[in-house]
Scaffold this active site. Structure first.
Site, PDB file in Angstrom:
ATOM      1  N   CYS A  39       0.856  -1.193   0.000  1.00 35.52           N
ATOM      2  CA  CYS A  39       0.000   0.000   0.000  1.00 35.52           C
ATOM      3  C   CYS A  39       0.884   1.231   0.000  1.00 35.52           C
ATOM      4  CB  CYS A  39      -0.868   0.029   1.250  1.00 35.52           C
ATOM      5  SG  CYS A  39      -1.737  -1.519   1.551  1.00 35.52           S
TER       6      CYS A  39
HETATM    7  N1  GLN Z   1      -0.663  -7.217   3.387  1.00 37.23           N
HETATM    8  C1  GLN Z   1      -1.518  -6.100   3.234  1.00 37.23           C
HETATM    9  C2  GLN Z   1      -2.987  -6.494   3.195  1.00 37.23           C
HETATM   10  O1  GLN Z   1      -3.359  -7.318   2.404  1.00 37.23           O
HETATM   11  C3  GLN Z   1      -1.172  -5.412   1.950  1.00 37.23           C
HETATM   12  C4  GLN Z   1      -1.609  -4.027   1.943  1.00 37.23           C
HETATM   13  C5  GLN Z   1      -0.598  -3.236   2.670  1.00 37.23           C
HETATM   14  O2  GLN Z   1       0.547  -3.008   2.189  1.00 37.23           O
HETATM   15  N2  GLN Z   1      -0.967  -2.860   3.860  1.00 37.23           N
HETATM   16  O3  GLN Z   1      -3.755  -5.975   3.930  1.00 37.23           O
END
Ligand code: GLN
Length: 229
Positions: free
Chosen positions: A2
């Protein structure tokens, strides 16, 4: 992955930070410039800000660019402490508003930029969703933000592939870690922006090296190497 952005300083509008800049979070939702994992951030977004001591949030599971109301309301949302994010869900994670940052414990607003194996995180009744970021947020809240550095180093030790960029604010402080992804800081006369990537081409943006923790408060900004305590 993100993209996230935090503000600490004089009250400013959410629109001035995420909608108006040439490469603000709105543009980063479909065309990020420094993102290493994932092409765009279409799986939701969240705007969090402090209203006095109260954290308030507006989250969605849809792309920021498609929201019918954000452009109208964001100019009226003003705060001295803001935490916002756009989300690209990792494979297998739920796509729902409760899985979008910022998460809260009633005192802090927290965003996670990255990926962590959920099996190394404790199941927590306090988690807002079942995605890795919500479980990690619950663990960080439980340990306390003063232990953020230690918690990150410990989680990274149990999952060496984890990417753990955290951004958290409580109204008077912003904390941000770099562990596997980008982070930049812009010191303005009216406050400090901490963001996954610069929202414009101002040469004053400073890149934060990997495996560091940034703390912003009214006395300025402090950068330290991230190590357990
Ligand atoms: N691992 C996170 C999720 O799926 C990916 C998004 C992020 O970078 N927070 O919520």
């Amino acid at each position: 992955m993100c993209r996230h952005l935090g503000w600490l300083g004089e009250p400013v509008s959410v629109a001035s930070l995420i909608l108006e800049p040439a490469n603000g979070l709105l543009v980063q939702s479909y065309s990020p410039r420094r993102q290493k994992h994932g092409l765009m951030n279409a799986d939701g977004w969240g705007v969090g800000f402090f209203d006095g001591a109260t954290p308030r949030r507006w989250r969605s599971a849809t792309p920021m660019w498609g929201d019918a109301s954000l452009a109208s309301v964001a100019p009226a949302l003003r705060s001295g402490c803001i935490v916002t994010a756009v989300r690209s869900a990792s494979v297998g994670m739920p796509i729902e508003a409760a899985a979008a940052a910022p998460f809260t414990d009633g005192h802090w607003l927290l965003s996670h930029n990255g990926l962590v194996d959920r099996s190394v995180l404790p199941l927590s009744a306090g988690a807002e969703s079942t995605n890795d970021s919500a479980l990690l947020a619950a663990l960080i809240f439980e340990r306390g933000l003063d232990s953020l550095a230690g918690t990150i180093v410990e989680v990274a030790a149990s999952d060496p592939n984890a990417r753990l960029n955290i951004l958290a604010g409580n109204g008077s402080r912003l904390l941000a870690t770099t562990w596997g992804d980008t982070l930049s800081v812009l010191r303005r006369r009216d406050g400090i922006v901490v963001a996954s990537e610069p929202y414009d081409d101002d040469p004053a943006w400073e890149e934060i090296p990997d495996r560091h923790i940034v703390e912003v408060s009214s006395s300025g900004m402090q950068l330290s190497i991230l190590r357990g305590s």
